[in-house]
Motif scaffolding. Structure first.
Motif, PDB file in Angstrom:
ATOM      1  N   MET A 136     -18.264   1.893   5.961  1.00  0.00           N
ATOM      2  CA  MET A 136     -17.286   2.955   5.714  1.00  0.00           C
ATOM      3  C   MET A 136     -17.102   3.157   4.210  1.00  0.00           C
ATOM      4  O   MET A 136     -16.958   2.199   3.457  1.00  0.00           O
ATOM      5  N   LYS A 137     -17.098   4.415   3.813  1.00  0.00           N
ATOM      6  CA  LYS A 137     -16.836   4.692   2.397  1.00  0.00           C
ATOM      7  C   LYS A 137     -15.344   4.937   2.242  1.00  0.00           C
ATOM      8  O   LYS A 137     -14.793   5.807   2.895  1.00  0.00           O
ATOM      9  N   ARG A 138     -14.698   4.118   1.403  1.00  0.00           N
ATOM     10  CA  ARG A 138     -13.260   4.291   1.200  1.00  0.00           C
ATOM     11  C   ARG A 138     -12.999   5.350   0.149  1.00  0.00           C
ATOM     12  O   ARG A 138     -13.663   5.394  -0.875  1.00  0.00           O
ATOM     13  N   ILE A 139     -12.002   6.191   0.434  1.00  0.00           N
ATOM     14  CA  ILE A 139     -11.620   7.188  -0.555  1.00  0.00           C
ATOM     15  C   ILE A 139     -10.552   6.574  -1.465  1.00  0.00           C
ATOM     16  O   ILE A 139     -10.057   5.484  -1.207  1.00  0.00           O
ATOM     17  N   TYR A 140     -10.209   7.285  -2.532  1.00  0.00           N
ATOM     18  CA  TYR A 140      -9.078   6.860  -3.343  1.00  0.00           C
ATOM     19  C   TYR A 140      -7.826   7.485  -2.744  1.00  0.00           C
ATOM     20  O   TYR A 140      -7.633   8.695  -2.802  1.00  0.00           O
ATOM     21  N   ASN A 141      -7.000   6.631  -2.162  1.00  0.00           N
ATOM     22  CA  ASN A 141      -5.827   7.082  -1.413  1.00  0.00           C
ATOM     23  C   ASN A 141      -4.575   6.970  -2.290  1.00  0.00           C
ATOM     24  O   ASN A 141      -4.038   5.884  -2.475  1.00  0.00           O
ATOM     25  N   PHE A 142      -4.136   8.117  -2.810  1.00  0.00           N
ATOM     26  CA  PHE A 142      -2.969   8.149  -3.691  1.00  0.00           C
ATOM     27  C   PHE A 142      -1.663   8.342  -2.909  1.00  0.00           C
ATOM     28  O   PHE A 142      -0.647   8.729  -3.492  1.00  0.00           O
ATOM     29  N   SER A 143      -1.692   8.094  -1.618  1.00  0.00           N
ATOM     30  CA  SER A 143      -0.517   8.329  -0.777  1.00  0.00           C
ATOM     31  C   SER A 143       0.683   7.505  -1.241  1.00  0.00           C
ATOM     32  O   SER A 143       0.554   6.359  -1.671  1.00  0.00           O
ATOM     33  N   ALA A 144       1.873   8.130  -1.112  1.00  0.00           N
ATOM     34  CA  ALA A 144       3.111   7.493  -1.596  1.00  0.00           C
ATOM     35  C   ALA A 144       3.637   6.433  -0.647  1.00  0.00           C
ATOM     36  O   ALA A 144       4.534   5.680  -0.990  1.00  0.00           O
ATOM     37  N   GLY A 145       3.120   6.378   0.568  1.00  0.00           N
ATOM     38  CA  GLY A 145       3.546   5.337   1.490  1.00  0.00           C
ATOM     39  C   GLY A 145       3.630   5.869   2.905  1.00  0.00           C
ATOM     40  O   GLY A 145       4.222   6.925   3.076  1.00  0.00           O
ATOM     41  N   PRO A 146       3.070   5.151   3.871  1.00  0.00           N
ATOM     42  CA  PRO A 146       2.217   3.977   3.710  1.00  0.00           C
ATOM     43  C   PRO A 146       1.079   4.244   2.722  1.00  0.00           C
ATOM     44  O   PRO A 146       0.676   5.387   2.540  1.00  0.00           O
ATOM     45  N   ALA A 147       0.625   3.179   2.124  1.00  0.00           N
ATOM     46  CA  ALA A 147      -0.291   3.329   0.995  1.00  0.00           C
ATOM     47  C   ALA A 147      -1.483   2.394   1.137  1.00  0.00           C
ATOM     48  O   ALA A 147      -1.539   1.577   2.056  1.00  0.00           O
ATOM     49  N   THR A 148      -2.391   2.546   0.203  1.00  0.00           N
ATOM     50  CA  THR A 148      -3.636   1.785   0.252  1.00  0.00           C
ATOM     51  C   THR A 148      -3.357   0.274   0.241  1.00  0.00           C
ATOM     52  O   THR A 148      -2.419  -0.191  -0.397  1.00  0.00           O
ATOM     53  N   LEU A 149      -4.174  -0.472   0.975  1.00  0.00           N
ATOM     54  CA  LEU A 149      -4.055  -1.936   1.028  1.00  0.00           C
ATOM     55  C   LEU A 149      -5.354  -2.548   0.517  1.00  0.00           C
ATOM     56  O   LEU A 149      -6.403  -1.898   0.551  1.00  0.00           O
ATOM     57  N   PRO A 150      -5.327  -3.798   0.052  1.00  0.00           N
ATOM     58  CA  PRO A 150      -6.569  -4.409  -0.441  1.00  0.00           C
ATOM     59  C   PRO A 150      -7.582  -4.552   0.703  1.00  0.00           C
ATOM     60  O   PRO A 150      -7.210  -4.947   1.813  1.00  0.00           O
ATOM     61  N   VAL A 151      -8.835  -4.261   0.411  1.00  0.00           N
ATOM     62  CA  VAL A 151      -9.877  -4.348   1.444  1.00  0.00           C
ATOM     63  C   VAL A 151      -9.955  -5.769   2.008  1.00  0.00           C
ATOM     64  O   VAL A 151     -10.105  -5.959   3.214  1.00  0.00           O
ATOM     65  N   ALA A 152      -9.816  -6.757   1.131  1.00  0.00           N
ATOM     66  CA  ALA A 152      -9.887  -8.152   1.598  1.00  0.00           C
ATOM     67  C   ALA A 152      -8.800  -8.432   2.634  1.00  0.00           C
ATOM     68  O   ALA A 152      -9.023  -9.159   3.607  1.00  0.00           O
ATOM     69  N   VAL A 153      -7.642  -7.826   2.439  1.00  0.00           N
ATOM     70  CA  VAL A 153      -6.534  -7.995   3.384  1.00  0.00           C
ATOM     71  C   VAL A 153      -6.855  -7.295   4.704  1.00  0.00           C
ATOM     72  O   VAL A 153      -6.646  -7.845   5.787  1.00  0.00           O
ATOM     73  N   LEU A 154      -7.408  -6.088   4.612  1.00  0.00           N
ATOM     74  CA  LEU A 154      -7.753  -5.347   5.837  1.00  0.00           C
ATOM     75  C   LEU A 154      -8.806  -6.111   6.643  1.00  0.00           C
ATOM     76  O   LEU A 154      -8.745  -6.165   7.873  1.00  0.00           O
ATOM     77  N   GLU A 155      -9.757  -6.709   5.928  1.00  0.00           N
ATOM     78  CA  GLU A 155     -10.816  -7.461   6.622  1.00  0.00           C
ATOM     79  C   GLU A 155     -10.236  -8.673   7.333  1.00  0.00           C
ATOM     80  O   GLU A 155     -10.540  -8.928   8.495  1.00  0.00           O
ATOM     81  N   GLU A 156      -9.371  -9.400   6.622  1.00  0.00           N
ATOM     82  CA  GLU A 156      -8.797 -10.587   7.260  1.00  0.00           C
ATOM     83  C   GLU A 156      -7.884 -10.184   8.426  1.00  0.00           C
ATOM     84  O   GLU A 156      -7.888 -10.820   9.480  1.00  0.00           O
ATOM     85  N   ALA A 157      -7.125  -9.109   8.226  1.00  0.00           N
ATOM     86  CA  ALA A 157      -6.226  -8.661   9.301  1.00  0.00           C
ATOM     87  C   ALA A 157      -7.023  -8.223  10.521  1.00  0.00           C
ATOM     88  O   ALA A 157      -6.595  -8.446  11.660  1.00  0.00           O
ATOM     89  N   SER A 158      -8.182  -7.636  10.288  1.00  0.00           N
ATOM     90  CA  SER A 158      -8.971  -7.191  11.453  1.00  0.00           C
ATOM     91  C   SER A 158      -9.509  -8.396  12.219  1.00  0.00           C
ATOM     92  O   SER A 158      -9.613  -8.356  13.444  1.00  0.00           O
TER      93      SER A 158
END
Ligand SMILES: *Cc1c(COP(=O)(O)O)cnc(C)c1O
Length: 359
Positions: free
Chosen positions: A1-23
């Motif tokens: 997956m290609k991650r975009i730059y997510n400038f969202s004010a919230g919910p907001a971008t999370l560290p990829v390492a965290v997403l991987e461990e959470a998955s």
């Protein structure tokens, strides 16, 4: 997956390492044979996650667990707008609120249901483009409430106000652990996790135990701070998945070198974007001009030529930058660059700002 730059004010971008461990945790937590989504909140697998997150949170904030307690609640920061005065304010008491934008406005409205509110300072006159410098504090006020970072307007408190012994309370939803505040200056801090610390669903409330002792006991149980503190935030089913991911983000912050290192990077990211905006005053109109009041979490700006705004957004989108539209009530643009937002993303936006200005 290609991650975009997510400038969202919230919910907001999370560290990829965290997403991987959470998955991985979604499939199995530890060697339990169960998903983190399936385990009982009364079981040992979950308890380990819960108390680990709580200990890490106080540690990251530099707070002594003998003096401070950390709660994990539901309901968002918005519930805290009401829960705070419900627990600490009575109809004959006054709380001082500093009014710095839309979120403080909501906090003030709720507090008025429970007691008297004095506006100790406001930047309303300049449409909340600054932080008030002189506060008028009420002698004997129950507490002083500030919003450390104003998410919608893009301002932040450079230094914390001196309240002369009156408890200092803060909505820190959009800069919690994004700046290395001296958190021991606060008597109570609350924040939704979904901007800097994790997914939506969990709200942290950290307070001095000496303040907790004074909390109202005559409330519906689920609305009393004492209820949750006495039960270690396990009075009812906690937002378990949010707390799990919060723990992973706190570990990630430690791996980054701690809050100091994270703030340093946040300063750098914000510096790149503000730098590009300031380089072209004929093209860009930053919402906040006073440099010390500028948020390092939410950079707000407009184009002088509003006819070019659609183009600007489309160009950014084409480069994989999303979430730049300003809050619906203020318009313009907002780049939210919380802890997990990558440095390359800030550099990409700065680069685009320069190229667009020269077009
Ligand atoms: C996002 C935000 C809120 C609202 O949080 P919820 O969790 O949606 O209730 C409140 N205050 C500030 C400063 C915010 O940035």
């Amino acid at each position: 997956m290609k991650r975009i730059y997510n400038f969202s004010a919230g919910p907001a971008t999370l560290p990829v390492a965290v997403l991987e461990e959470a998955s991985r945790g979604i499939l199995e937590i530890g060697n339990s044979g169960m998903s983190v989504l399936e385990v009982s909140h009364r079981g040992k697998d979950y308890e380990a996650i819960h108390f680990d997150a709580r200990d890490r949170l106080l540690k990251a904030m530099g707070l002594d667990p003998a003096q401070y307690t950390a709660l994990f609640l539901g309901g968002g920061a918005s519930l805290q707008f009401a829960m705070l005065p419900m627990n600490f304010l009575t109809t004959d008491q006054t709380a001082d609120y500093v009014h710095t934008g839309e979120w403080s406005n909501k906090a003030i409205k709720e507090a008025k249901r429970f007691g008297k509110v004095a506006i100790a300072g406001t930047s309303e006159a300049d449409k909340f483009a600054s932080i008030p410098k002189n506060l008028t504090l009420t002698p004997g006020a129950r507490y002083v409430h500030i919003t450390t970072n104003n998410t919608i307007e893009g301002t932040e408190w450079a230094t914390l106000p001196n309240t002369g012994g009156v408890p200092l309370v803060a909505d820190a939803s959009s800069d919690i652990l994004g700046r290395a505040h001296d958190y021991s200056r606060f008597d109570l801090v609350y924040a939704g996790a979904q901007k800097n610390l994790g997914p939506a669903g969990v709200t942290i409330v950290v307070m001095k135990k000496s303040l907790l002792e004074q909390a109202n006991e005559n409330l519906p149980a689920v609305l009393g701070y004492k209820t949750h503190a006495a039960a270690d935030s396990l009075y009812n089913t906690p937002p378990a998945f949010g707390i799990y991911v919060l723990g992973l983000v706190l570990k990630w912050i430690e791996n980054q070198g701690g809050v100091q290192a994270v703030e340093k990077r946040n300063q750098k990211k914000a510096g790149m974007i503000y730098g590009a905006l300031d380089e072209f005053p004929g093209v860009y109109d930053p919402a906040v001009l006073a440099k010390e009041d500028r948020s390092i979490m939410n950079v707000t700006f407009r184009l002088r030529d509003t006819n070019r705004e659609k183009d600007f957004l489309a160009g950014a989108q084409a480069l994989g930058m999303d979430g730049l539209k300003g809050h619906r009530n203020v318009g313009g643009f907002r780049a939210s660059i919380y802890n997990a937002f990558p440095e390359e993303g800030a550099a990409a936006l700065a680069d685009y700002l320069v190229k667009f200005a020269k077009k």
